[in-house]
Design an enzyme around this catalytic site. Structure first.
Site, PDB file in Angstrom:
ATOM      1  N   CYS A   4       5.083  -2.261  -5.632  1.00 59.79           N
ATOM      2  CA  CYS A   4       4.204  -2.486  -4.506  1.00 59.79           C
ATOM      3  C   CYS A   4       3.413  -1.247  -4.164  1.00 59.79           C
ATOM      4  O   CYS A   4       2.657  -1.234  -3.222  1.00 59.79           O
ATOM      5  CB  CYS A   4       5.022  -2.912  -3.291  1.00 59.79           C
TER       6      CYS A   4
ATOM      7  N   ILE B 101       1.072   3.846  -0.466  1.00 55.33           N
ATOM      8  CA  ILE B 101       1.799   3.569  -1.711  1.00 55.33           C
ATOM      9  C   ILE B 101       2.407   2.170  -1.700  1.00 55.33           C
ATOM     10  O   ILE B 101       2.787   1.649  -2.746  1.00 55.33           O
ATOM     11  CB  ILE B 101       2.868   4.636  -2.010  1.00 55.33           C
ATOM     12  N   GLU B 102       2.512   1.553  -0.521  1.00 54.99           N
ATOM     13  CA  GLU B 102       3.012   0.179  -0.450  1.00 54.99           C
ATOM     14  C   GLU B 102       1.934  -0.822  -0.864  1.00 54.99           C
ATOM     15  O   GLU B 102       2.177  -1.708  -1.664  1.00 54.99           O
ATOM     16  CB  GLU B 102       3.484  -0.138   0.966  1.00 54.99           C
ATOM     17  N   SER B 103       0.734  -0.688  -0.290  1.00 52.39           N
ATOM     18  CA  SER B 103      -0.281  -1.734  -0.474  1.00 52.39           C
ATOM     19  C   SER B 103      -1.655  -1.215  -0.850  1.00 52.39           C
ATOM     20  O   SER B 103      -2.557  -2.018  -1.062  1.00 52.39           O
ATOM     21  CB  SER B 103      -0.413  -2.534   0.830  1.00 52.39           C
TER      22      SER B 103
END
Length: 584
Positions: free
Chosen positions: A23, A143-145
């Protein structure tokens, strides 16, 4: 060595054993408008953006296996200003790997994330500071989305902060067929702050807290117990964590280091996005977004982007809904909201009968009378069998822009009037009084619309917002003689369609509110218009549970006519086949 159980991940664990995608990297393969993500379709269907594929995932994981977690140098030795960060920053081989990667192979990705970041960072950082959390955690969303509020991961995590549904609901997010608040940046940020706060209280260590955000607090707690340490880097050097989680912390640290000083790392040509500016207004439940966009004279995609949590082209049907509209349009919507009127229509849900189901219980569940269910399914008794599919007729309402009244005998249709915003640029020697006269509005309204406190303090070139009135498209059907009944019928069908405009020439002089004679050319024109109004053939795709009888009732026809139209030998129909229900 203790074997750790496989745990459900609360956020975006990437099913590493299956696909090595994460992700934390998302390709920009989704629609945008003015640089912002569009998360919902304009045709009423819910559209999602897939997570960005990470072509170098395997390469990253292989590279990290041989890299040391021991500090290679201090921030001062590296020439990094430690005062810029409130998250614990360290420089080791793993962090350096991602610093090099973001400046090299993944530069385009990072530049894209950086450009999007400013649309959300001001709000997120303010909320993090208010909660007493490190403001650098704003880069966790990167860094997630990749700062894409519509991103979905292979594990069904969603939104800026990549919540799975269970964790999202735990932290107050509504997720149902109408709304998915994981995609609403403001509410999702509050949920992420709540979850991160809880994780930090549990582990008292930010590296462990963010690692738990990725893989689940249970796995981190077990690793701490197994190896009797709260040193993330020591735990990361064991087999207790997925490689996805092992790289999560160094990747975040590198993102923070560059994000706080992008020019130092060569990111000097970024076209940063501005935050969306909006106002809020309460609208009736079931309001059509297309109708609200019509009232506000704005683009439907823009409205959908502002209300990214909505999964349909309509607000939830129960109760009023607070809708976000572009800045400067709230008054316009408020002035026209009375033109939203409810339109009821029947929709059919399919219920598969389970063991123990009774028709009475099904009626209570769907709030439908037994008579209506019996009729909809061509049943003569209340007896049911397990596996039987029932069509459940329910009435729903949707608020749409009010259409005109029926045309009067004088052929004067009354159209709905709404307001429209126009821009006027002040020219030399123009005054508010002259502009007000030009558009037929008051000076007081001009001052209120443009927040002008002194009408004498205006300047040449200044743009003024002016609300003028306009009419929605009308339907005009002139009366015709008995000899034109077919043309009148065709025109009536066309008039039922939204925004259609059909003008039928009269067939005889005595039926027209005009003294001009009926010429052959006019008769020919009337025939052409009437032909244009004839509807196209109507096809229906057969669904599970459909019978020829239920389809016939739905389209107000008979099974005999349907068999003739489709050359059927009996009443048998098959799911997925198309049925002609009306001829042209």
């Amino acid at each position: 060595m203790k074997i750790l159980p496989v745990l459900l991940t609360p956020c975006c664990i990437a099913l590493l054993c299956l696909s090595l995608t994460s992700c934390s990297s998302h390709n920009s393969k989704f629609a945008t408008r003015n640089g912002h993500q569009i998360g919902s379709g304009i045709n009423g269907e819910d559209e999602i953006s897939a997570s960005e594929p990470e072509e170098s995932a395997n390469e990253e994981l292989a590279a990290l296996k041989g890299l040391s977690a021991e500090q290679r140098m201090t921030l001062e030795q590296a020439g990094i200003d430690a005062s810029k960060y409130d998250f614990p920053i360290v420089l080791n081989d793993q962090v350096q790997y991602y610093l090099d990667l973001f400046q090299g192979k993944q530069r385009n990705y990072y530049a894209r994330w950086l450009a999007r970041s400013t649309a959300y960072r001001p709000h997120i950082e303010a909320e993090l500071k208010k909660a007493g959390l490190p403001r650098d955690l704003v880069f966790l969303a990167m860094i997630e989305s990749g700062y894409n509020p519509s991103a979905y991961s292979p594990a069904n995590a969603c939104g800026l902060w990549q919540f799975i549904a269970g964790t999202g609901r735990t932290y107050g997010l509504t997720i149902d067929p109408w709304i998915d608040e994981r995609r609403e940046p403001v509410k999702a940020t509050q949920a992420a702050i709540g979850y991160l706060s809880k994780l930090h209280r549990q582990f008292d260590n930010w590296y462990l807290a963010v690692a738990a955000y990725n893989t689940g607090e249970g796995r981190i707690a077990d690793a701490i117990e197994t190896y009797n340490t709260k040193d993330f880097w020591a735990i990361s050097d064991t087999e207790s964590l997925y490689m996805e989680t092992k790289r999560y912390v160094p990747k975040l640290i590198a993102a923070i280091i560059i994000g706080r000083d992008p020019e130092r790392y060569g990111f000097t040509d970024i076209k940063y996005q501005a935050p969306e500016r909006y106002e809020q207004i309460s609208v009736p439940g079931g309001s059509s977004l297309a109708a609200v966009a019509e009232l506000a004279n704005i683009d439907l995609k823009e409205l959908r982007t502002l209300n990214n949590e909505l999964r349909k082209n309509q607000t939830p049907p129960d109760g009023r809904y607070t809708l976000r509209v572009p800045l400067g349009t709230k008054e316009l919507v408020a002035a026209n909201i009375h033109n939203l009127k409810p339109v009821s229509h029947t929709v059919y849900a399919t219920h598969t009968v389970k063991r123990g189901d009774t028709l009475t219980a099904i009626c209570q569940r769907y709030h439908v009378s037994m008579t209506n269910i019996l009729k909809a399914n061509n049943l003569r008794s209340a007896g049911l069998r397990t596996g039987q599919r029932l069509q459940i007729p329910t009435t729903t309402s949707q608020y749409v822009v009010a259409k005109q009244d029926a045309p009067s005998r004088s052929n004067q249709a009354r159209a709905t009037t709404i307001q429209q915003s126009v821009k006027h640029q002040l020219k030399s020697k123009e005054t508010l009084a002259s502009v007000a006269r030009k558009y037929g509005v008051s000076i007081k309204d001009l001052m209120r619309w443009n927040k002008i406190s002194n009408q004498n303090k205006i300047r040449q070139g200044q743009q003024l917002a002016v609300f003028v009135t306009r009419q929605v498209p009308t339907v005009t059907v002139a009366r015709a003689s008995q000899g034109s009944k077919k043309a009148v019928a065709a025109a009536s069908k066309a008039a039922a369609a939204p925004k259609a405009t059909v003008v039928l020439a009269a067939a005889k002089k005595k039926n027209v509110a005009s003294s001009s004679p009926i010429t052959p050319a006019k008769k020919k024109a009337a025939v052409v218009v009437a032909k244009a109004a004839v509807p196209q053939p109507t096809w229906y795709t057969i669904k599970n549970g459909d019978t020829l009888s239920t389809i016939a009732r739905r389209f107000n026809t008979s099974t005999t006519d349907l068999r003739k139209l489709n050359k059927l030998s009996d009443n048998t129909v098959r799911t997925g086949n198309k049925l002609l229900v009306k001829k042209s």
